[in-house]
Design a protein around this motif. Structure first.
Motif, PDB file in Angstrom:
ATOM      1  N   MET A  47       0.837  -1.196   0.000  1.00  0.00           N
ATOM      2  CA  MET A  47       0.000   0.000   0.000  1.00  0.00           C
ATOM      3  C   MET A  47       0.871   1.244   0.000  1.00  0.00           C
ATOM      4  O   MET A  47       1.959   1.247   0.576  1.00  0.00           O
ATOM      5  N   ARG A  48       0.380   2.261  -0.630  1.00  0.00           N
ATOM      6  CA  ARG A  48       1.079   3.527  -0.644  1.00  0.00           C
ATOM      7  C   ARG A  48       0.240   4.571   0.074  1.00  0.00           C
ATOM      8  O   ARG A  48      -0.969   4.651  -0.108  1.00  0.00           O
ATOM      9  N   LEU A  49       0.920   5.362   0.913  1.00  0.00           N
ATOM     10  CA  LEU A  49       0.250   6.438   1.634  1.00  0.00           C
ATOM     11  C   LEU A  49       1.015   7.735   1.401  1.00  0.00           C
ATOM     12  O   LEU A  49       2.246   7.742   1.352  1.00  0.00           O
ATOM     13  N   LEU A  50       0.271   8.818   1.263  1.00  0.00           N
ATOM     14  CA  LEU A  50       0.872  10.119   0.992  1.00  0.00           C
ATOM     15  C   LEU A  50       1.112  10.854   2.300  1.00  0.00           C
ATOM     16  O   LEU A  50       0.182  11.087   3.081  1.00  0.00           O
ATOM     17  N   HIS A  51       2.360  11.196   2.558  1.00  0.00           N
ATOM     18  CA  HIS A  51       2.712  11.977   3.736  1.00  0.00           C
ATOM     19  C   HIS A  51       2.354  13.442   3.488  1.00  0.00           C
ATOM     20  O   HIS A  51       2.370  13.898   2.335  1.00  0.00           O
ATOM     21  N   PRO A  52       2.027  14.196   4.544  1.00  0.00           N
ATOM     22  CA  PRO A  52       1.709  15.616   4.339  1.00  0.00           C
ATOM     23  C   PRO A  52       2.802  16.412   3.639  1.00  0.00           C
ATOM     24  O   PRO A  52       2.512  17.451   3.037  1.00  0.00           O
TER      25      PRO A  52
END
Length: 372
Positions: free
Chosen positions: A1-6
């Motif tokens: 899974m890929r998550l976008l950091h702020p």
């Protein structure tokens, strides 16, 4: 899974396949088809990260026949899986009846460890998705503490310099950066982050750093704020068992023969849980045991896990203005030796792994990341 950091960077979340016993390519393909694809479906995601464990024989089979490597990459794409990290700690035989100290062999004083790790780097560079420029490999913390001599230290320094040269050459040739993280573990030469800073102070930091395992750090009672200036190439999300004095007897069901379960209290340490239960640790202190527990579940009370420590560590490494690592790998390899594991089926194991990944995903989302 890929998550976008702020901050705009991507954090990759995967599960480590060393939970599976496969040692050859047909077995690895079967575990991807039978388990990883099922986990992806359970999570309801289009793309699932897997941290592949490729034992020595499988790794060299992939390099000996590049068509097999192309086939593996195609299977990953077909199943909606991606690989940005490998577990290069166990060399082979990780699911033998007795592993214990064998997992530290060969150590970083041996050319075999260097050759194996460079082979993994070559494979990972070929498996990385086209839009990912950096991959990571976790490896053992140089060596187990016994047998460490000046000659061994000198040989290890030569191996690490050769490793960095090989990774730099690969980067120039493949256009992908592969970084290797040495994983502090109780009882080893690099046991703590302080020892990592000392033993790895002269390494090429463009390519070498540390892999932090939350279970190992918790067993060492390390501060989760981690004031370490070495590159943190990967976090392994894991939980140890914690036992207050009144719960020590309940640990007996976790004393099993396959894996080493280093145990520590505020004033004591034993190489394995059996030694602690035999009187090796102070009876009046809380014990922490190197037994990777499912992240989302707790053992029967009064036993607990160090999940709150993992939560704090995630906050330290991923919750700031910029992530200190962009690779998070759930590494609970002990499902087969859990006291209640006798009835685990294919579906049950996949459901458990999906629950762990979901727990970690929710923790990352709570830190302000957004799922891609």
């Amino acid at each position: 899974m890929r998550l976008l950091h702020p901050d705009g960077s991507v954090v990759h979340l995967a599960y480590c396949t060393n939970v599976h016993p496969a040692e050859d390519l047909p077995g690895i393909r079967a575990q991807l088809t039978g388990f990883a694809a099922r986990v992806r479906d359970l999570l309801g995601v289009q793309r699932l990260g897997v941290g592949l464990w490729l034992p020595y024989d499988a790794a060299h089979a992939l390099l000996a026949d590049r068509a097999e490597l192309v086939r593996l990459r195609g299977l990953l794409t077909e199943l909606g899986l991606e690989v940005v990290t490998l577990n290069g700690f166990p060399y082979r035989g990780f699911h033998q009846e007795v592993v214990k100290y064998r997992v530290y062999s060969p150590d970083w004083g041996c050319a075999d460890r260097l050759g194996y790790t460079l082979a993994l780097a070559e494979i990972l560079a070929a498996l990385l998705p086209d839009d990912v420029a950096e991959g990571t490999i976790s490896t053992l913390p140089l060596a187990w503490r016994t047998g460490w001599t000046g000659a061994k230290a000198d040989a290890t320094a030569r191996m690490l310099a050769e490793l960095a040269r090989g990774l730099r050459e690969l980067s120039g040739r493949a256009g992908k950066v592969i970084r290797v993280g040495f994983e502090p573990e109780p009882g080893c030469i690099v046991e703590t982050t302080a020892q990592a800073a000392r033993h790895l102070r002269d390494v090429d930091r463009d390519f070498l750093g540390v892999c932090l395992d939350a279970c190992h750090l918790a067993v060492g009672f390390e501060d989760p704020s981690i004031g370490l200036d070495l590159p943190i190439v990967k976090l392994q999300a894991s939980c140890a068992i914690e036992a207050p004095p009144e719960a020590h007897a309940a640990l007996a069901s976790f004393d099993e023969p396959r894996f080493l379960h280093q145990s520590r209290s505020a004033s004591g340490f034993t190489d394995d849980l059996a030694e602690a239960l035999a009187g090796g640790l102070p009876a009046g202190e809380t014990w922490r045991v190197h037994f990777h527990m499912p992240l989302h579940a707790a053992p029967p009370p009064p036993l607990t896990t160090t999940s709150s420590y993992l939560r704090d560590l995630l906050g330290t490494l991923v919750g700031g203005t910029a992530p200190r690592t962009r690779h998070v790998e759930v590494e609970t390899y002990t499902w087969s030796v859990l006291p209640s594991a006798g009835g685990v089926t294919t579906g049950g194991l996949a459901e458990g792994m999906a629950a762990e990944l979901d727990w970690t995903r929710r923790e990352l989302l709570a830190l302000g990341l957004k799922e891609l």
